[in-house]
Design a protein around this motif. Structure first.
Motif, mmCIF file in Angstrom:
data_model
loop_
_atom_site.group_PDB
_atom_site.id
_atom_site.type_symbol
_atom_site.label_atom_id
_atom_site.label_comp_id
_atom_site.label_asym_id
_atom_site.label_seq_id
_atom_site.Cartn_x
_atom_site.Cartn_y
_atom_site.Cartn_z
ATOM 1 N N VAL A 95 0.584 -0.765 -0.357
ATOM 2 C CA VAL A 95 -0.283 -0.093 -0.304
ATOM 3 C C VAL A 95 1.012 0.865 -0.041
ATOM 4 C CG1 VAL A 95 -2.138 1.473 1.674
ATOM 5 C CG2 VAL A 95 -2.050 -1.455 1.259
ATOM 6 N N ALA A 96 2.066 1.434 0.791
ATOM 7 C CA ALA A 96 2.573 2.710 0.652
ATOM 8 C C ALA A 96 3.640 2.977 -0.095
ATOM 9 C CB ALA A 96 3.529 1.770 2.199
ATOM 10 N N ILE A 97 4.305 1.773 -0.977
ATOM 11 C CA ILE A 97 4.481 1.924 -1.782
ATOM 12 C C ILE A 97 3.888 2.339 -3.499
ATOM 13 C CG2 ILE A 97 6.575 0.791 -1.860
ATOM 14 C CD1 ILE A 97 5.783 -1.098 -3.558
ATOM 15 N N ALA A 98 2.335 2.257 -3.241
ATOM 16 C CA ALA A 98 2.103 2.817 -4.107
ATOM 17 C C ALA A 98 1.355 4.590 -3.993
ATOM 18 C CB ALA A 98 0.294 2.440 -4.472
ATOM 19 N N GLY A 99 1.779 5.113 -3.166
ATOM 20 C CA GLY A 99 1.909 6.429 -2.149
ATOM 21 C C GLY A 99 3.031 7.693 -1.973
ATOM 22 N N ALA A 100 3.938 6.253 -1.985
ATOM 23 C CA ALA A 100 5.053 7.200 -1.342
ATOM 24 C C ALA A 100 6.424 6.527 -1.839
ATOM 25 C CB ALA A 100 5.138 7.186 0.214
ATOM 26 N N PRO A 101 7.218 7.673 -2.376
ATOM 27 C CA PRO A 101 8.985 6.567 -2.964
ATOM 28 C C PRO A 101 9.485 5.706 -1.469
ATOM 29 C CG PRO A 101 9.324 9.159 -3.118
ATOM 30 C CD PRO A 101 7.758 8.773 -1.918
ATOM 31 N N PRO A 102 9.640 4.525 -2.454
ATOM 32 C CA PRO A 102 10.373 3.742 -0.956
ATOM 33 C C PRO A 102 11.403 4.467 -0.102
ATOM 34 C CG PRO A 102 11.012 2.758 -3.362
ATOM 35 C CD PRO A 102 10.379 4.221 -3.638
ATOM 36 N N MET A 157 4.059 11.912 -1.835
ATOM 37 C CA MET A 157 3.034 11.459 -1.006
ATOM 38 C C MET A 157 1.632 11.152 -1.094
ATOM 39 S SD MET A 157 5.278 10.118 1.140
ATOM 40 C CE MET A 157 5.097 9.929 2.387
ATOM 41 N N THR A 158 0.857 10.344 -0.924
ATOM 42 C CA THR A 158 -0.877 10.286 -1.043
ATOM 43 C C THR A 158 -1.017 9.877 -0.015
ATOM 44 O OG1 THR A 158 -0.378 8.214 -1.602
ATOM 45 C CG2 THR A 158 -0.651 9.766 -3.232
ATOM 46 N N ARG A 159 -1.708 10.175 0.755
ATOM 47 C CA ARG A 159 -2.319 10.357 2.032
ATOM 48 C C ARG A 159 -2.501 8.757 2.271
ATOM 49 N NH1 ARG A 159 -8.994 11.641 2.683
ATOM 50 N NH2 ARG A 159 -7.845 14.195 1.623
ATOM 51 N N GLU A 160 -3.347 7.668 1.435
ATOM 52 C CA GLU A 160 -3.054 6.422 1.797
ATOM 53 C C GLU A 160 -0.651 6.537 2.322
ATOM 54 O OE1 GLU A 160 -4.295 7.514 -0.765
ATOM 55 O OE2 GLU A 160 -6.340 6.902 -0.675
ATOM 56 N N GLY A 161 -0.650 6.606 1.678
ATOM 57 C CA GLY A 161 1.308 6.119 1.446
ATOM 58 C C GLY A 161 1.268 6.753 2.902
ATOM 59 N N TYR A 173 1.097 3.219 9.963
ATOM 60 C CA TYR A 173 1.223 2.143 10.678
ATOM 61 C C TYR A 173 2.287 0.956 10.970
ATOM 62 C CZ TYR A 173 -0.089 -2.908 10.628
ATOM 63 O OH TYR A 173 -0.575 -4.868 11.344
ATOM 64 N N LEU A 174 2.619 1.182 9.426
ATOM 65 C CA LEU A 174 3.973 0.034 9.961
ATOM 66 C C LEU A 174 5.160 0.660 10.839
ATOM 67 C CD1 LEU A 174 5.488 0.481 5.906
ATOM 68 C CD2 LEU A 174 5.390 -1.370 7.192
ATOM 69 N N GLY A 175 5.137 1.751 10.924
ATOM 70 C CA GLY A 175 6.550 2.967 11.573
ATOM 71 C C GLY A 175 5.757 2.708 12.942
ATOM 72 N N LEU A 176 4.388 2.896 13.770
ATOM 73 C CA LEU A 176 4.006 2.113 15.058
ATOM 74 C C LEU A 176 3.595 0.723 15.569
ATOM 75 C CD1 LEU A 176 1.428 4.933 15.712
ATOM 76 C CD2 LEU A 176 4.189 5.106 16.402
ATOM 77 N N GLY A 177 3.316 -0.281 14.396
ATOM 78 C CA GLY A 177 2.751 -1.515 15.124
ATOM 79 C C GLY A 177 4.735 -2.623 13.896
#
Length: 325
Positions: A35-42, A219-223, A229-233
């Motif tokens: 989900v992240a790579i669809a809305g944010a650079p790696p 960057m998108t809202r989904e990104g 989520y990745l950072g906190l979980g």
């Protein structure tokens, strides 16, 4: 330099609970990365999730009465050195490589590579972290890996596509994960929360320079949501479990949690999305569970401890002979 680590303890109930947390929450990371790579650079994904996790761990450590690792004595610097090494190999390196790799390979190929993480970890831990390598444990991790391949299924395996570049990135990331367990096991005895926080801070610092050159306009809202989520979980909360279990029960034990992610995917597909449950999935699940039981010596314990107790309880007048007799 720290002394050689002592052999790990047998996992207790708390270790198994944290093992399950790593398996279920950590296993959700690949889907969140997609989900992240669809809305944010790696590179933004890697840096931001680590800084979020570092901030969470600083608050958690200080809030629970633990100090951050100091930098006063030589032993303090040694502890920070191990924390930095673990942060580099287990977080900064794979967190940077995985989003890049998942742009080059299919999620099926990523799952295949991850299924062999326990094999690499068991071999590395036996060679460098004083964790015993038995025929049973080695057989167990190979059986578990075979179970993952069966679970994926031959039809899906045919779609396991990816470039050689992407596969190389994944291989380096898996080597990083395996190395981290060794570093944690050999690190000096310092409070787990303090060590975990130092590890995450150093990893976040390592991934900071690329953030200055990344394309933030993509960057998108989904990104943003996926990175949060990745950072906190899967990164922040699970890091404490990872360090605790590796230091106490060993890297080989924790690595088998990698087998649970595809199991969770199958059950979610059947229960939530009403997907069909295929015969190969049933065989794959049973094979994975067989592999995990082999690595933990469940069959040996069944023979030596559980069955004799059952017989004594059922037939109190009978004298049960010990398996060693």
């Amino acid at each position: 330099m720290s002394s050689s680590p002592v052999p790990p303890n047998e996992p207790n109930r708390a270790d198994w609970l944290m093992w399950a947390a790593v398996a279920f929450v950590g296993g959700s990371a690949p889907a969140a990365i997609n989900v992240a790579i669809a809305g944010a650079p790696p590179l933004i994904i890697a840096g931001l999730r680590l800084w979020l996790a570092a901030f969470l761990l600083v608050m958690f450590t200080l809030g629970t009465g633990r100090p951050l690792l100091p930098l006063r004595t030589k032993s303090d610097w040694v502890a920070w050195g191990y924390a930095a090494a673990a942060g580099a190999s287990g977080y900064a390196l794979p967190f940077t490589l995985f989003p890049l790799a998942q742009q080059e390979i299919s999620s099926i190929m990523a799952g295949i590579f991850m299924s062999f993480l326990p094999v690499v970890t068991v071999l590395a831990a036996a060679a460098f972290a004083s964790e015993p390598l038995t025929k049973r444990s080695l057989l167990g991790v190979f059986v578990g890996s075979l179970g993952v391949l069966i679970l994926i299924g031959p039809a899906a395996l045919a779609g396991a596509e990816g470039t050689l570049y992407g596969q190389g990135l994944l291989f380096l990331a898996i080597l990083g994960y395996a190395t981290t367990g060794i570093v944690m096991r050999r690190a000096p005895e310092v409070p787990v929360r303090s060590f975990t926080t130092a590890m995450m801070i150093t990893a976040a610092i390592m991934t900071t320079p690329p953030l200055f050159f990344a394309d933030w306009s993509a960057m998108t809202r989904e990104g943003w949501a996926a990175i949060a989520y990745l950072g906190l979980g899967p990164t922040g909360l699970i890091a404490v479990c990872v360090v605790t279990v590796v230091r106490r029960a060993g890297a080989s034990f924790l690595s088998t949690s990698a087998y649970v992610a595809p199991v969770v995917s199958v059950f979610l597909g059947v229960i939530v999305f009403s997907e069909s449950f295929e015969p190969n999935q049933a065989i794959g699940l049973l094979t994975i569970f067989l592999g995990i039981t082999l690595t933990r010596g469940v069959f040996v314990r069944l023979q030596k401890e559980i069955l004799p107790r059952i017989i004594v309880t059922a037939f109190p007048s009978k004298k049960t002979r010990s398996p060693e007799e």
